[in-house]
Design an enzyme around this catalytic site. Structure first.
Site, PDB file in Angstrom:
ATOM      1  N   ALA A 120       0.792  -1.240   0.000  1.00 53.50           N
ATOM      2  CA  ALA A 120       0.000   0.000   0.000  1.00 53.50           C
ATOM      3  C   ALA A 120       0.824   1.290   0.000  1.00 53.50           C
ATOM      4  O   ALA A 120       0.255   2.373   0.137  1.00 53.50           O
ATOM      5  CB  ALA A 120      -1.008   0.027   1.146  1.00 53.50           C
ATOM      6  N   ALA A 121       2.130   1.205  -0.226  1.00 52.68           N
ATOM      7  CA  ALA A 121       2.949   2.438  -0.289  1.00 52.68           C
ATOM      8  C   ALA A 121       2.465   3.313  -1.440  1.00 52.68           C
ATOM      9  O   ALA A 121       2.159   4.500  -1.262  1.00 52.68           O
ATOM     10  CB  ALA A 121       4.426   2.103  -0.472  1.00 52.68           C
ATOM     11  N   GLY A 122       2.371   2.712  -2.626  1.00 54.98           N
ATOM     12  CA  GLY A 122       1.928   3.464  -3.806  1.00 54.98           C
ATOM     13  C   GLY A 122       0.494   3.963  -3.646  1.00 54.98           C
ATOM     14  O   GLY A 122       0.178   5.084  -4.040  1.00 54.98           O
ATOM     15  N   ASP A 123      -0.368   3.127  -3.079  1.00 56.54           N
ATOM     16  CA  ASP A 123      -1.778   3.532  -2.893  1.00 56.54           C
ATOM     17  C   ASP A 123      -1.899   4.697  -1.923  1.00 56.54           C
ATOM     18  O   ASP A 123      -2.679   5.631  -2.141  1.00 56.54           O
ATOM     19  CB  ASP A 123      -2.605   2.350  -2.355  1.00 56.54           C
ATOM     20  CG  ASP A 123      -2.677   1.211  -3.357  1.00 56.54           C
ATOM     21  OD1 ASP A 123      -2.581   1.473  -4.562  1.00 56.54           O
ATOM     22  OD2 ASP A 123      -2.824   0.054  -2.915  1.00 56.54           O
TER      23      ASP A 123
END
Ligand code: ADP
Length: 299
Positions: A245-248
């Site tokens: 979920a880093a990119g999200d």
């Protein structure tokens, strides 16, 4: 207000010392059920950053469906446009090793049943400040969302993840294209290594029609490019536990404050949000609130 059209998954997360090799059986260190899915994660990231958020997507008639909706509602996200489809909800089987690296198997379930007709039936709700869409729903549904939001939404964000090439027609309707290294390689059918090559890739995507492009480069930070400017923000130095979920988080946080002129400020805010996310395990449970992001930025 922000409308996210995309996937909702229940993540079944197994912690391991190291990833198993093909044919190998290993003992896990524990299992957790954590709400995830790129669409829902981005919705949660925007909502925790204080945006007013509506989710469009699909869950199944299994027990996970209700849990996924309840968990979004707890973050104040409107789920009236989440369709309930016969069958299972989206499931993601995630394995995270001691280094925080993950392997993921997606079982799309209800996400695969979100149709172009569903999007047409809610197209009025796409009149929003921002519409965010990814590739964890059928490709024609993603494209229908972009076509239908074009001219209605002030800004269309497209995160082509999992990676898939993009037609010129679609690219030209996108205001903010957000991709990581892998996605940029697939979309441009090239491999990059140096910083200059990344910047050139982002510029090429702008030349191909995207109004602006954000490349996220993990611990190397992020780059924003449009016709007028090219901005780079380094990642904050933190010790990564789990990059799920880093990119999200980055996209949801960015969309919650970007208003067309403040790219630098928005990149910093999004980098801080995603830096916090990588220091915690899991998808939605790891996404920070606006208060946590602002505290982090003070130090
Ligand atoms: P994705 O999760 O889509 O692969 P990235 O890995 O590029 O996306 O990460 C998105 C953003 O999250 C990066 O641009 C960076 O700001 C932040 N980030 C990712 N990994 C780290 C890390 N190890 N340390 C600090 N920030 C990170």
């Amino acid at each position: 207000n922000i409308v996210v059209v995309g996937s909702l998954n229940m993540d079944v997360v197994n912690r391991v010392g190291k990833h198993p090799l093909p044919g190998e059986t290993i003992k896990g260190k524990g299992t957790d059920y954590i709400p995830g899915g790129k669409g829902a994660n981005q919705a949660v990231a925007a909502a925790r950053a204080n945006a007013s958020v509506r989710m469009v997507g699909a869950v199944g008639t299994d027990g996970f469906g209700k849990q996924l909706l309840t968990s979004l509602n707890r973050d104040g996200i409107d789920t009236t446009n989440v369709f309930v489809k016969d069958g299972t909800s989206g499931l993601a089987f995630i394995t995270v090793n001691d280094q925080g690296e993950n392997n993921i198997i997606l079982s799309e379930g209800a996400n695969g049943a979100l149709s172009t007709a569903d999007i047409q039936s809610i197209s009025d709700t796409l009149c929003a400040d921002a519409v965010l869409v990814q590739n964890e729903i059928p490709l024609e549904t993603t494209y229908e969302t972009i076509r239908s939001a074009y001219g209605k939404a002030a800004r269309i964000y497209y995160n082509p993840a999992p990676a898939h090439p993009i037609s010129k027609e679609i690219l030209q309707m996108v205001d903010v294209l957000v991709l990581n290294e892998t996605e940029a390689s697939v979309v441009l059918n090239k491999v990059f290594t140096t910083h200059k090559e990344y910047v050139d890739a982002a510029k090429e995507l702008v030349l191909l029609g995207a109004k602006s492009v954000i490349l996220t480069l993990g611990p190397e930070g992020s780059i924003f490019v449009n016709e007028n400017q090219s901005v780079r923000v380094p990642a904050f130095q933190v010790s990564a536990v789990d990059t799920t979920a880093a990119g999200d988080t980055f996209i949801g946080a960015f969309a919650s404050i970007y208003a067309g002129e403040n790219a630098m400020e928005s990149l910093k805010f999004a980098s801080a949000a995603s830096a916090i996310t990588v220091t915690r395990s899991g998808a939605q449970i790891s996404i920070p609130t606006r208060q946590e992001i602002e505290e982090f930025l003070k130090h």
